[in-house]
Design a protein around this motif. Structure first.
Motif, PDB file in Angstrom:
ATOM      1  N   LEU A  29       3.193   0.773  13.038  1.00  0.00           N
ATOM      2  CA  LEU A  29       4.316   1.126  12.164  1.00  0.00           C
ATOM      3  C   LEU A  29       4.627   2.622  12.168  1.00  0.00           C
ATOM      4  N   MET A  30       3.628   3.443  12.510  1.00  0.00           N
ATOM      5  CA  MET A  30       3.881   4.885  12.505  1.00  0.00           C
ATOM      6  C   MET A  30       4.846   5.306  13.621  1.00  0.00           C
ATOM      7  N   LEU A  31       5.004   4.454  14.640  1.00  0.00           N
ATOM      8  CA  LEU A  31       6.011   4.769  15.661  1.00  0.00           C
ATOM      9  C   LEU A  31       7.388   4.845  15.003  1.00  0.00           C
ATOM     10  N   LEU A  32       7.680   3.857  14.162  1.00  0.00           N
ATOM     11  CA  LEU A  32       8.974   3.854  13.470  1.00  0.00           C
ATOM     12  C   LEU A  32       9.078   5.023  12.497  1.00  0.00           C
ATOM     13  N   ASN A  33       7.998   5.225  11.729  1.00  0.00           N
ATOM     14  CA  ASN A  33       8.046   6.290  10.717  1.00  0.00           C
ATOM     15  C   ASN A  33       8.188   7.667  11.349  1.00  0.00           C
ATOM     16  N   ARG A  34       7.451   7.901  12.435  1.00  0.00           N
ATOM     17  CA  ARG A  34       7.539   9.220  13.089  1.00  0.00           C
ATOM     18  C   ARG A  34       8.896   9.411  13.754  1.00  0.00           C
ATOM     19  N   ARG A  78      11.563   9.625   2.844  1.00  0.00           N
ATOM     20  CA  ARG A  78      10.691   9.573   1.666  1.00  0.00           C
ATOM     21  C   ARG A  78       9.247   9.311   2.071  1.00  0.00           C
ATOM     22  N   CYS A  79       9.061   8.955   3.332  1.00  0.00           N
ATOM     23  CA  CYS A  79       7.725   8.623   3.835  1.00  0.00           C
ATOM     24  C   CYS A  79       6.844   9.871   3.805  1.00  0.00           C
ATOM     25  N   ALA A  80       5.625   9.708   3.260  1.00  0.00           N
ATOM     26  CA  ALA A  80       4.708  10.847   3.160  1.00  0.00           C
ATOM     27  C   ALA A  80       3.887  11.033   4.438  1.00  0.00           C
ATOM     28  N   GLY A  81       3.992  10.099   5.360  1.00  0.00           N
ATOM     29  CA  GLY A  81       3.242  10.221   6.618  1.00  0.00           C
ATOM     30  C   GLY A  81       1.751   9.940   6.460  1.00  0.00           C
ATOM     31  N   CYS A  82       1.393   9.197   5.409  1.00  0.00           N
ATOM     32  CA  CYS A  82      -0.039   8.963   5.146  1.00  0.00           C
ATOM     33  C   CYS A  82      -0.629   7.908   6.074  1.00  0.00           C
ATOM     34  N   ALA A  83       0.212   7.149   6.763  1.00  0.00           N
ATOM     35  CA  ALA A  83      -0.210   6.138   7.749  1.00  0.00           C
ATOM     36  C   ALA A  83      -0.968   4.965   7.132  1.00  0.00           C
ATOM     37  N   GLU A  84      -0.864   4.804   5.834  1.00  0.00           N
ATOM     38  CA  GLU A  84      -1.550   3.692   5.178  1.00  0.00           C
ATOM     39  C   GLU A  84      -0.986   2.342   5.624  1.00  0.00           C
ATOM     40  N   CYS A  85       0.337   2.272   5.838  1.00  0.00           N
ATOM     41  CA  CYS A  85       0.967   1.012   6.242  1.00  0.00           C
ATOM     42  C   CYS A  85       0.341   0.516   7.549  1.00  0.00           C
ATOM     43  N   GLU A  86       0.177   1.438   8.485  1.00  0.00           N
ATOM     44  CA  GLU A  86      -0.386   1.051   9.788  1.00  0.00           C
ATOM     45  C   GLU A  86      -1.871   0.697   9.648  1.00  0.00           C
ATOM     46  N   ILE A 135      14.775  -2.848   7.692  1.00  0.00           N
ATOM     47  CA  ILE A 135      15.202  -2.464   6.331  1.00  0.00           C
ATOM     48  C   ILE A 135      14.138  -1.584   5.678  1.00  0.00           C
ATOM     49  N   ARG A 136      12.873  -1.972   5.810  1.00  0.00           N
ATOM     50  CA  ARG A 136      11.816  -1.163   5.181  1.00  0.00           C
ATOM     51  C   ARG A 136      11.782   0.246   5.782  1.00  0.00           C
ATOM     52  N   ALA A 137      11.947   0.336   7.105  1.00  0.00           N
ATOM     53  CA  ALA A 137      11.920   1.657   7.752  1.00  0.00           C
ATOM     54  C   ALA A 137      13.027   2.544   7.180  1.00  0.00           C
ATOM     55  N   HIS A 173      14.480   2.153   4.220  1.00  0.00           N
ATOM     56  CA  HIS A 173      14.238   2.427   2.793  1.00  0.00           C
ATOM     57  C   HIS A 173      13.254   3.578   2.592  1.00  0.00           C
ATOM     58  N   VAL A 174      12.317   3.742   3.522  1.00  0.00           N
ATOM     59  CA  VAL A 174      11.348   4.837   3.338  1.00  0.00           C
ATOM     60  C   VAL A 174      11.748   6.081   4.130  1.00  0.00           C
ATOM     61  N   ALA A 175      12.848   6.000   4.900  1.00  0.00           N
ATOM     62  CA  ALA A 175      13.267   7.158   5.702  1.00  0.00           C
ATOM     63  C   ALA A 175      13.534   8.358   4.796  1.00  0.00           C
ATOM     64  N   VAL A 179       0.819  -1.213   0.000  1.00  0.00           N
ATOM     65  CA  VAL A 179       0.000   0.000   0.000  1.00  0.00           C
ATOM     66  C   VAL A 179       0.856   1.268   0.000  1.00  0.00           C
ATOM     67  N   CYS A 180       2.120   1.117   0.331  1.00  0.00           N
ATOM     68  CA  CYS A 180       2.965   2.296   0.603  1.00  0.00           C
ATOM     69  C   CYS A 180       3.433   2.975  -0.688  1.00  0.00           C
ATOM     70  N   PRO A 181       3.147   4.275  -0.857  1.00  0.00           N
ATOM     71  CA  PRO A 181       3.615   4.946  -2.068  1.00  0.00           C
ATOM     72  C   PRO A 181       5.130   5.133  -2.112  1.00  0.00           C
ATOM     73  N   ALA A 182       5.778   5.036  -0.948  1.00  0.00           N
ATOM     74  CA  ALA A 182       7.244   5.161  -0.943  1.00  0.00           C
ATOM     75  C   ALA A 182       7.916   3.832  -1.289  1.00  0.00           C
ATOM     76  N   CYS A 183       7.195   2.723  -1.179  1.00  0.00           N
ATOM     77  CA  CYS A 183       7.726   1.416  -1.590  1.00  0.00           C
ATOM     78  C   CYS A 183       7.469   1.274  -3.084  1.00  0.00           C
TER      79      CYS A 183
HETATM   80  S1  SF4 Z   1       3.178   6.443   6.216  1.00  0.00           S
HETATM   81 FE1  SF4 Z   1       3.537   4.283   5.734  1.00  0.00          FE
HETATM   82  S2  SF4 Z   1       2.409   3.934   3.811  1.00  0.00           S
HETATM   83 FE2  SF4 Z   1       2.594   6.169   4.049  1.00  0.00          FE
HETATM   84  S3  SF4 Z   1       4.470   6.695   2.919  1.00  0.00           S
HETATM   85 FE3  SF4 Z   1       5.072   6.384   5.059  1.00  0.00          FE
HETATM   86  S4  SF4 Z   1       5.742   4.246   5.187  1.00  0.00           S
HETATM   87 FE4  SF4 Z   1       4.528   4.475   3.298  1.00  0.00          FE
END
Ligand code: SF4
Ligand code: SF4
Ligand code: SF4
Length: 321
Positions: free
Chosen positions: A283-288, A266-274, A258-260, A262-264, A218-222
């Protein structure tokens, strides 16, 4: 919400008549209190389009599958950043895409709404009244205060009116962010734990990952055409991949770390992964956490489409000097 939906349908019909081959928006979901991606190719189909506080999915990833077409896509503010990143990384040709921006009053957390309304409510209408949404359910009005019912990402949102779009529908939405919301509160609490308790926390979290890869899909950064986790390891036994297909804690850690990274940046913060995770992994804990570290090292890069880790500068901080 009715005005935004009507305006969206008008714009979609106009764009399809003017040469857009595919309009990607939302239709009512098959379950209550949710919306699904909706792909429109003919002006007579636009009556299926909707916009309401259940239109959560980020539609940007779908453009990648139709990159050869002239596509128009509905974007909320949090979806918008993903387009810039994909254009900067040359996955998308901005000239082929029409961005249709929607003013966003926030998205409601479906589970919390259903906990109030019961499992199968018939929502007849939704109205945005600034600090609250009013849902009409079987002729009765039910009020949902945004501070209590919005998705967490919306509580810290500062971009609910998407900038730099080609078409904007509806009137500008008032700010959504809750001034008392602290996006790093939970992260600081985890960081304050002794190392063994921190390790136990992540072991419990990652131990329940099924490695279904929904968060990646679902992730646009992946956006890699072949994900590193499915690539064969050069020189190894034929078919060996970087991580095993079996579900095990070490491989789960491997995947998530690794995924965290790879999107560091570049993550849009859309929270779709979670949102799509079937076992509720936060997952947003890691992204934030990574976004906060990048901001403290490189300054705020949210508006920079290349992201901090995609550019080279002699002035980059370098602790090995
Ligand atoms: S919040 Fe999740 S789904 Fe959205 S861009 Fe970031 S890693 Fe990808
Ligand atoms: S994060 Fe902002 S733009 Fe995205 S859904 Fe929430 S309020 Fe809307
Ligand atoms: S969506 Fe959840 S269960 Fe599936 S791989 Fe991602 S974190 Fe694991």
């Amino acid at each position: 919400m009715k005005e935004i939906t009507e305006s969206l349908r008008r714009e979609a019909a106009r764009l399809l008549n003017e040469g857009v081959e595919l309009f990607i928006g939302y239709a009512a979901g098959t379950r209550p209190a949710c919306a699904r991606p909706f792909f429109v190719t003919k002006p007579e189909e636009v009556t299926g389009l909707v916009f309401d506080p259940f239109c959560v999915p980020n539609l940007v990833k779908y453009i990648l599958r139709h990159a050869d077409k002239k596509v128009a896509v509905v974007v909320k503010g949090c979806d918008r950043a993903a387009v810039d990143r994909l254009v900067a990384e040359r996955h998308l040709d901005r000239a082929r895409i029409t961005l249709v921006g929607v003013p966003c009053g926030g998205m409601l957390a479906r589970e919390r709404v259903l906990a109030e309304l019961g499992p199968n409510p018939r929502i007849e209408a939704v109205e945005d009244r600034g600090p609250s949404f009013v849902l009409r359910v079987r002729g009765e009005e039910r009020t949902f205060e945004k501070r209590k019912f919005l998705m967490e990402k919306c509580l810290g949102c500062t971009r609910n009116n998407p900038a730099g779009v080609d078409v904007m529908v509806g009137k500008e939405a008032p700010p959504v962010a809750d001034p008392e919301y602290d996006p790093l509160k939970e992260i600081r609490a985890i960081e304050a734990l002794p190392a063994a308790e921190r390790a136990a926390f992540w072991e419990k979290v990652f131990g329940r990952c099924l490695r279904c890869y929904a968060c990646r899909e679902v992730c646009p950064a992946c956006s890699c055409t072949e994900c590193t986790f499915e690539q064969a390891v050069p020189g190894w036994q034929q078919g060996a991949t970087w991580i095993s297909k079996a579900k095990s804690l070490p491989d789960n850690y491997h995947y998530h770390l690794i995924r965290a990274f790879h999107v560091a940046g570049r993550c849009a913060g859309c929270a779709e992964c979670e949102r799509v995770c079937p076992v509720g992994i936060p997952l947003m804990l890691l992204n934030r956490k990574l976004a906060a570290d990048i901001a403290s090292l490189f300054g705020e890069t949210e508006e920079d489409p290349c992201g901090a880790l995609c550019v080279y500068s002699l002035a980059d901080p370098d602790e090995f000097e």
